[in-house]
Design an enzyme around this catalytic site. Sequence first.
Site, PDB file in Angstrom:
ATOM      1  N   ASP A  28      85.889 -50.341  30.694  1.00  0.00           N
ATOM      2  CA  ASP A  28      86.263 -48.505  30.449  1.00  0.00           C
ATOM      3  C   ASP A  28      84.865 -47.462  31.580  1.00  0.00           C
ATOM      4  OD1 ASP A  28      88.407 -46.418  29.678  1.00  0.00           O
ATOM      5  OD2 ASP A  28      86.506 -46.437  27.749  1.00  0.00           O
ATOM      6  N   THR A  32      89.348 -42.513  33.929  1.00  0.00           N
ATOM      7  CA  THR A  32      87.784 -41.716  34.099  1.00  0.00           C
ATOM      8  C   THR A  32      87.164 -43.225  35.610  1.00  0.00           C
ATOM      9  OG1 THR A  32      87.555 -44.053  32.697  1.00  0.00           O
ATOM     10  CG2 THR A  32      87.375 -41.711  31.795  1.00  0.00           C
ATOM     11  N   THR A  33      87.851 -43.782  35.805  1.00  0.00           N
ATOM     12  CA  THR A  33      86.870 -44.763  36.433  1.00  0.00           C
ATOM     13  C   THR A  33      87.442 -44.399  38.656  1.00  0.00           C
ATOM     14  OG1 THR A  33      87.103 -46.529  35.153  1.00  0.00           O
ATOM     15  CG2 THR A  33      86.867 -47.294  37.600  1.00  0.00           C
ATOM     16  N   ASP A  45      93.700 -45.865  25.879  1.00  0.00           N
ATOM     17  CA  ASP A  45      94.034 -44.975  26.888  1.00  0.00           C
ATOM     18  C   ASP A  45      95.617 -45.516  26.279  1.00  0.00           C
ATOM     19  OD1 ASP A  45      91.635 -45.906  27.714  1.00  0.00           O
ATOM     20  OD2 ASP A  45      91.592 -46.713  29.415  1.00  0.00           O
TER      21      ASP A  45
END
Length: 539
Positions: free
Chosen positions: A62, A95-96, A390
């Site tokens: 994550d 987020t990545t 998520d």
Amino acid sequence: MTNQQPIYILPESAIRTKGREAHRNNIAAAKLVAETVRTTLGPKGMDKMLVDSSGDIIITNDGVTILEEMQIEHPAAKMLVEVAKTQENEVGDGTTTAVVLAGELLKNAEDLIDKEVHPTVIVKGYRIASEIAQKVLNTMAEDINKDDTDTLEKIAITAMTGKGAEASKEKLAKMAVHAILKIIEIKEKIIIDLDNIKLEKKIGGGTEDSELVEGIILDKERVHSSMPRLIKDAKILLLDSALELKGPETDTKISITTPDQLQAFLDNEEKTIRDMVEKIVYSGANVVLCQKGIDDVAQHFLAKRGIYTLRRINDSDMTKLAKATGARIVSNLDDLSKEDLGYSGLVEAQKMGDEEWTFIRNCKNPKAVTFLVRGGTRHVVDEAERAIKDALGDIASALKQGKVVAGAGATETEVARNLRKFSTTLSGREQLAVLAFADAMEVIPRTLAENAGLDPIDILTALKQKHDEGKKWAGIDVFTGKVVDAWKMGVIEPLKIKVQAVKSATEVANMILRIDDIIASGKDARPMGMPHGMNPDMM
Ligand code: ADP
Ligand code: MG
């Protein structure tokens, strides 16, 4: 004037980086951060093991968790961490993607700076490109509503693919959709408060043993072991005052001189407690969930009356219990009536490892539910929890906006294609910046391919060709290495992930590009004499 003296506005020792050097320095730091999380992107992304000084480890895929745990010092790198946090708060996923995109925007900006394109021009071009990108994303998105559970499950599966919950993602996806549909409120707009989904973790079993409870799980045991373990058709009292006499009002000194007086006093105290319990019995309650303490005498009477009782339940659980059971939280037993009680089909004490927990199940139309996350070890449970979060965030965000897109590199490729088309309407240097933005978008499909061990050049060429043929959902099947219809493949994500990633990546890239001077500021922001770690706003 001839004999000009240098003017010092900073101490000579001040660390300062200016101009091109400042850009290079900041961009290098931001790129490093992006590079770190890049290998985790997508279903075939790898995990990171984070080890702290005491040897505690976190194993995760994550983006935001990795960046939050890393000890990042460089100011520009920290700004990239902020992007991940914004993305996490706004959507809960992607987020990545946001960080990798920001890194690529900066990398491409550096190439332009080397070609003597001024950062201001790049900033402007990026801003224009970001707006166009968002428009393209909005136009290509499809509608979704809560009745389309099939697509909602696909969103959940996409969110969890390649994460800790991989093994049982179908089952978990169904539970995630179910949970959201229980707590959704449809008024003028759709309200989904994820706080109403309680996540309770317990090591043991496997992730497939996770369960969704239409009610609340409390990691608490009955206050008295002779109380029933199981209550069907539970009438639940939520009490936020103590069942004891030691309240501050009654804690007064009395002087007792004879044994009779003592007995009379104790009898009186016992009677008061007994009256309290009788009021509860009279209301019809057979379960008492108390936020405060319950003394031994009260426990004894409650047990005698066969009432399932828990004490010291925290505030947030009380709120959730009220939502799940429909109970009103009562403070004064004198005002108690049966209308205040909540309902659950089954309250039971259940052994969880070596603890006893309380499951409040089968609530009628609960407005709060509990996701019990299981897994063999702490690392598995924690990573499964992040994956489920998520999934919940993605379903919620898809429903709130009512728009979804296909992933697997499809949207980014389509955005890049449209940006290149648009760039022909611009002149000169701005055009270069928009093209650099378009190239940066393709970092997502490229990375998905790379992380899957595929040849990125071949895949990207094939992908772009499909998009040129008008196939807007053409994406990468990372498992077969083929270009496929990502929508049909079921890789579906909320539109908001993509829009927010573009927005925040552009913002941070532009903010970093505008900096042409890094000065170590020695000034202490705290007023004189204030201890370290104290925020002046608190004064
Ligand atoms: P992020 O932190 O950005 O959400 P993830 O590791 O979750 O990073 O990866 C998300 C990316 O993986 C998205 O671009 C998404 O479209 C892609 N993706 C997810 N599932 C699949 C799949 N089955 N096939 C191809 N790509 C996928
Ligand atoms: Mg994700």
